[in-house]
Design an enzyme around this catalytic site. Sequence first.
Site, short mmCIF file in Angstrom:
data_model
loop_
_atom_site.label_atom_id
_atom_site.label_comp_id
_atom_site.label_asym_id
_atom_site.label_seq_id
_atom_site.Cartn_x
_atom_site.Cartn_y
_atom_site.Cartn_z
N GLU A 1 -8.98 -12.62 -14.19
CA GLU A 1 -8.06 -11.92 -13.30
C GLU A 1 -8.88 -12.21 -11.77
O GLU A 1 -9.78 -11.54 -11.77
CB GLU A 1 -7.82 -10.74 -13.87
CG GLU A 1 -6.86 -9.90 -13.02
CD GLU A 1 -7.10 -8.49 -13.18
OE1 GLU A 1 -7.27 -7.92 -14.59
OE2 GLU A 1 -6.23 -7.48 -12.83
N ARG B 1 -6.53 -0.09 -2.31
CA ARG B 1 -4.90 0.08 -1.64
C ARG B 1 -3.91 1.41 -2.51
O ARG B 1 -5.07 2.83 -2.75
CB ARG B 1 -4.29 -1.20 -1.88
CG ARG B 1 -4.75 -1.76 -1.23
CD ARG B 1 -4.75 -3.60 -1.36
NE ARG B 1 -3.37 -3.23 -0.56
CZ ARG B 1 -2.54 -4.81 -0.94
NH1 ARG B 1 -2.43 -5.50 -2.11
NH2 ARG B 1 -0.62 -4.69 -0.63
N PRO C 1 4.47 -13.58 -8.90
CA PRO C 1 5.50 -13.87 -8.31
C PRO C 1 4.77 -12.78 -6.64
O PRO C 1 4.26 -12.03 -6.09
CB PRO C 1 6.45 -12.02 -8.70
CG PRO C 1 5.47 -11.57 -9.37
CD PRO C 1 4.86 -12.55 -9.60
N ASN C 2 5.69 -13.36 -5.60
CA ASN C 2 5.37 -13.80 -4.31
C ASN C 2 4.27 -13.95 -3.87
O ASN C 2 4.18 -14.07 -1.99
CB ASN C 2 5.56 -11.81 -3.93
CG ASN C 2 6.59 -11.33 -4.22
OD1 ASN C 2 7.75 -12.22 -3.74
ND2 ASN C 2 6.86 -9.69 -4.98
N TYR D 1 -3.14 -9.76 3.40
CA TYR D 1 -3.69 -11.27 2.54
C TYR D 1 -3.94 -12.44 3.16
O TYR D 1 -3.66 -14.14 2.50
CB TYR D 1 -2.31 -11.42 1.32
CG TYR D 1 -1.54 -10.80 0.92
CD1 TYR D 1 -2.30 -10.71 -0.41
CD2 TYR D 1 -0.90 -10.31 0.68
CE1 TYR D 1 -2.04 -9.51 -0.93
CE2 TYR D 1 -0.23 -8.73 0.33
CZ TYR D 1 -0.69 -9.07 -1.22
OH TYR D 1 -0.41 -8.21 -1.90
N ASN E 1 -3.94 -14.74 -11.30
CA ASN E 1 -3.40 -13.68 -10.34
C ASN E 1 -2.08 -13.17 -10.82
O ASN E 1 -1.00 -13.90 -10.30
CB ASN E 1 -3.51 -14.04 -8.92
CG ASN E 1 -3.56 -13.50 -7.99
OD1 ASN E 1 -2.51 -11.94 -8.18
ND2 ASN E 1 -3.64 -13.30 -6.84
N ALA F 1 2.27 -8.47 -8.44
CA ALA F 1 2.65 -7.08 -8.96
C ALA F 1 2.78 -6.66 -10.39
O ALA F 1 2.72 -5.66 -10.96
CB ALA F 1 4.33 -7.25 -8.59
N ARG G 1 3.60 -13.33 4.24
CA ARG G 1 4.19 -12.50 3.51
C ARG G 1 1.98 -11.61 4.03
O ARG G 1 1.28 -11.46 3.59
CB ARG G 1 3.73 -12.59 1.39
CG ARG G 1 2.52 -11.29 0.65
CD ARG G 1 2.65 -12.33 0.49
NE ARG G 1 3.04 -10.54 -0.78
CZ ARG G 1 2.35 -10.77 -1.97
NH1 ARG G 1 1.62 -11.23 -2.88
NH2 ARG G 1 2.42 -9.54 -2.90
N HIS H 1 -7.74 -11.67 -7.84
CA HIS H 1 -7.16 -10.77 -6.79
C HIS H 1 -7.43 -11.07 -5.05
O HIS H 1 -8.66 -11.09 -5.12
CB HIS H 1 -6.40 -9.06 -6.58
CG HIS H 1 -5.91 -8.91 -8.46
ND1 HIS H 1 -4.64 -8.93 -8.63
CD2 HIS H 1 -6.82 -8.55 -9.71
CE1 HIS H 1 -4.58 -8.59 -9.72
NE2 HIS H 1 -6.13 -8.57 -9.92
#
Length: 147
Positions: free
Chosen positions: A97, A106, A9-10, A22, A73, A76, A17, A99
């Site tokens: 995985e 963070r 998502p996103n 990012y 990825n 969220a 964003r 990111h």
Amino acid sequence: MRILVINGPNLNMLGIREPDIYGKRTFHDLEESILAWAEEIGLDAELYQSNHEGDIVDRIQGALGRFDGILINPAAYTHTSVAILDALKAVGLPVCEVHLSDISGREEFRRFSYVSLYAGKTIAGKGFEGYREGLAWLRDRIGAGAP
Ligand code: DQA
């Protein structure tokens, strides 16, 4: 070797964003880079993006018998989704995985990843480059015949 690349998502909002976190490059730029990098190292990559947890679960299940590995990825859902973890475990394919940001540096709630409990490798904080590294890792892992 066929690799399924899943973006959660996103991530379709890349470029718009939170560019400080990012970057300013768009999701389209990311997808083009992934396809080019996959081709460079002889992988056949299929791209999938969804904002919906159940759709991602369906897609992972559908990878069984069709793909040799998954680059994901989960965005969220990384930090919340037992369902995505269980789907990855169910199909049993090699998983990397990735990111864009360094999730360990963070907010506290981003430090835990359900997907990391299964993924053979996690790459974070390297931006788009992390996807390139993840593809190379999957190629070597599958080439070595590892599960
Ligand atoms: C992300 C990190 C997640 O915490 C966040 O929810 C995302 C993107 C990353 O690529 O850095 O949407 O997975």
